[in-house]
Scaffold this active site. Structure first.
Site, short mmCIF file in Angstrom:
data_model
loop_
_atom_site.label_atom_id
_atom_site.label_comp_id
_atom_site.label_asym_id
_atom_site.label_seq_id
_atom_site.Cartn_x
_atom_site.Cartn_y
_atom_site.Cartn_z
N TYR A 1 0.88 -1.18 0.01
CA TYR A 1 0.14 0.07 0.19
C TYR A 1 0.99 1.27 0.00
O TYR A 1 2.04 1.25 0.82
CB TYR A 1 -1.00 0.13 1.31
CG TYR A 1 -1.69 1.40 1.39
CD1 TYR A 1 -2.73 1.45 0.63
CD2 TYR A 1 -1.09 2.50 1.87
CE1 TYR A 1 -3.57 2.64 0.81
CE2 TYR A 1 -1.56 3.60 1.85
CZ TYR A 1 -3.03 3.79 1.37
OH TYR A 1 -3.66 5.08 1.59
N GLU B 1 -3.42 7.47 -3.94
CA GLU B 1 -3.35 6.09 -3.28
C GLU B 1 -3.15 5.05 -4.46
O GLU B 1 -3.58 5.15 -5.41
CB GLU B 1 -4.84 5.90 -2.60
CG GLU B 1 -4.52 4.64 -1.77
CD GLU B 1 -5.81 4.37 -1.07
OE1 GLU B 1 -6.04 4.63 -0.07
OE2 GLU B 1 -6.79 3.87 -1.60
#
Ligand code: GDP
Ligand code: MN
Length: 384
Positions: A101, A189
């Site tokens: 992530y 993101e």
């Protein structure tokens, strides 16, 4: 404003983040053709503005163009979390070894952007934050200095990234920061950023939120807005320059001023009610704007009562009252309306509204109590 995955990834790529080859398609035939051009395995990805598409069946791997066509047909017919799928992204499939992530958002408490990394990629970050917060590593970015090399290395070390990837990873962090900063984003993101079995790092997913207040200086981004994917009430509100956010309660609120709107919501809650929306009609709103606001409030079937709370400063009370009447004329709502009007020419305004059979109130507390009662179906009387 939310960007779709394919838009976010294209933007990331512009700043140097490696992304898979691929293109977006609106029909299954197009998806098949793209799969033929790409060759090999492809992944068919629903383009809807929600997360968790994978779990919902909106992300599927296809071995060949025929399968790509079949899966695209299925996915284009889906609804994910209430949103219809109108486009699919057809990407060359990655052979994934590891999912990471990587994201940047604003940390309001720190008053700085924060870069976050986690070895627990692929899973929604909110879930990681809840269950295993120690797996998220953070560094704050000084907006004047930008992201420094050592900060990216701190993240790489913190997520136990193998050394041979640090250089590329550092470049990706910097590219992501540039994309975020240059776009006035509030979120950029990559989840997951993957390490492939050929030891390449590539952004398989992308998500971006751009600050609506900055869109005026990003016409190229503003153009990317997908009206299909947004609630029609919010599109309508934007058209009239109204700040409107739909909520889950049953008391529609029409207020001038953001602070007053928040106070109104608070006091409705204090008296046991639930606001159906936040709505700031702004200063000096004329009849047309008031009518549009009322139309938007009434388009929500949950609304059982409406509370107008207007403070007349530059806006004059009698003008607001005429605006409200014009709006009522147009909309003819059947639900109770409570108004509280104070400030410049408020008395005149109140009289106009009372004559039109609206429930008036002198104070905000009284107005909120009346709106809460009215929403419950109780009989409510005008202030004398
Ligand atoms: P999300 O569910 O909306 O976050 O969509 P993602 O694009 O993140 O995809 C969900 C999951 O599907 C990823 O975490 C991967 O595990 C898997 N996935 C996505 N793209 C690929 C790919 O190209 N190859 C493989 N093997 N898996 C993929
Ligand atoms: Mn994802």
């Amino acid at each position: 404003m939310k960007l779709h995955e394919y838009q976010s990834k294209q933007l990331f790529a512009k700043y140097g983040v490696p992304i898979p080859n691929g293109r977006v398609a609106a029909t299954a035939a197009e998806a098949k053709q793209i799969a033929e051009e790409l060759g090999g395995r492809v992944v068919i990805k629903s383009q809807v503005l929600v997360g968790g598409r994978g779990k919902a069946g909106g992300i599927r791997l296809a071995k060949n163009p025929e399968e790509a066509e079949d899966l695209a047909t299925a996915i284009l017919g889906m609804e994910i979390k209430g949103l219809p799928v109108r486009k699919v992204l057809v990407d060359q499939a990655a052979n994934i070894d590891n999912e990471i992530y990587l994201g940047i958002t604003n940390d309001r408490a720190a008053r700085k952007p924060v870069l976050m990394g986690s070895a627990a990629g692929g899973v929604e970050i909110e879930e990681v934050a809840r269950e295993t917060p120690e797996k998220i590593v953070r560094v704050h970015i000084d907006p004047l200095l930008g992201l420094r090399d050592y900060q990216a290395r701190d993240i790489a070390a913190g997520i136990d990234l193998p050394r041979d990837h640090w250089r590329t990873f550092g470049q990706i962090c910097k590219s992501l920061w540039q994309a975020y900063n240059a776009s006035d984003a509030t979120l950029a993101e990559i989840n997951p950023l993957v390490i492939t079995d050929e030891n390449h790092i590539i952004a398989v997913d992308g998500k971006m939120l751009v600050d609506d207040n900055a869109l005026f200086r990003h016409p190229d981004l503003a153009e990317m807005r997908d009206l299909d994917a947004e609630a029609s009430s919010e599109i309508e509100a934007r058209k009239y320059g109204l700040s409107y956010i739909k909520l889950d309660g049953n008391i529609g609120c029409m207020v001038n001023g953001a602070g007053l709107a928040m106070t109104t919501m608070d006091i409705i809650k204090l008296f046991g009610g639930e606001p159906a929306n936040f709505l700031d009609i702004g200063g000096g709103a004329g009849a047309e704007k008031v009518a549009a606001a009322l139309r938007i409030i009434l388009s929500d079937p949950n609304v059982k009562a409406v509370l107008f709370n207007v403070f007349g400063g530059i806006t004059r009370g009698d003008e607001v009252a005429h605006g409200v009447l014009a709006a009522l004329e147009e909309e003819k709502p059947l639900i109770p309306m409570v108004t509280r009007l104070v400030g410049t020419r408020a008395e005149e305004g109140r009289k106009i509204l009372a004559d039109a059979n609206m429930i008036t109130a002198e104070t905000l507390a009284e107005a909120a109590q009346k709106a809460v009662a009215a929403a419950k179906g109780e009989a409510v009387r005008c202030a004398s």
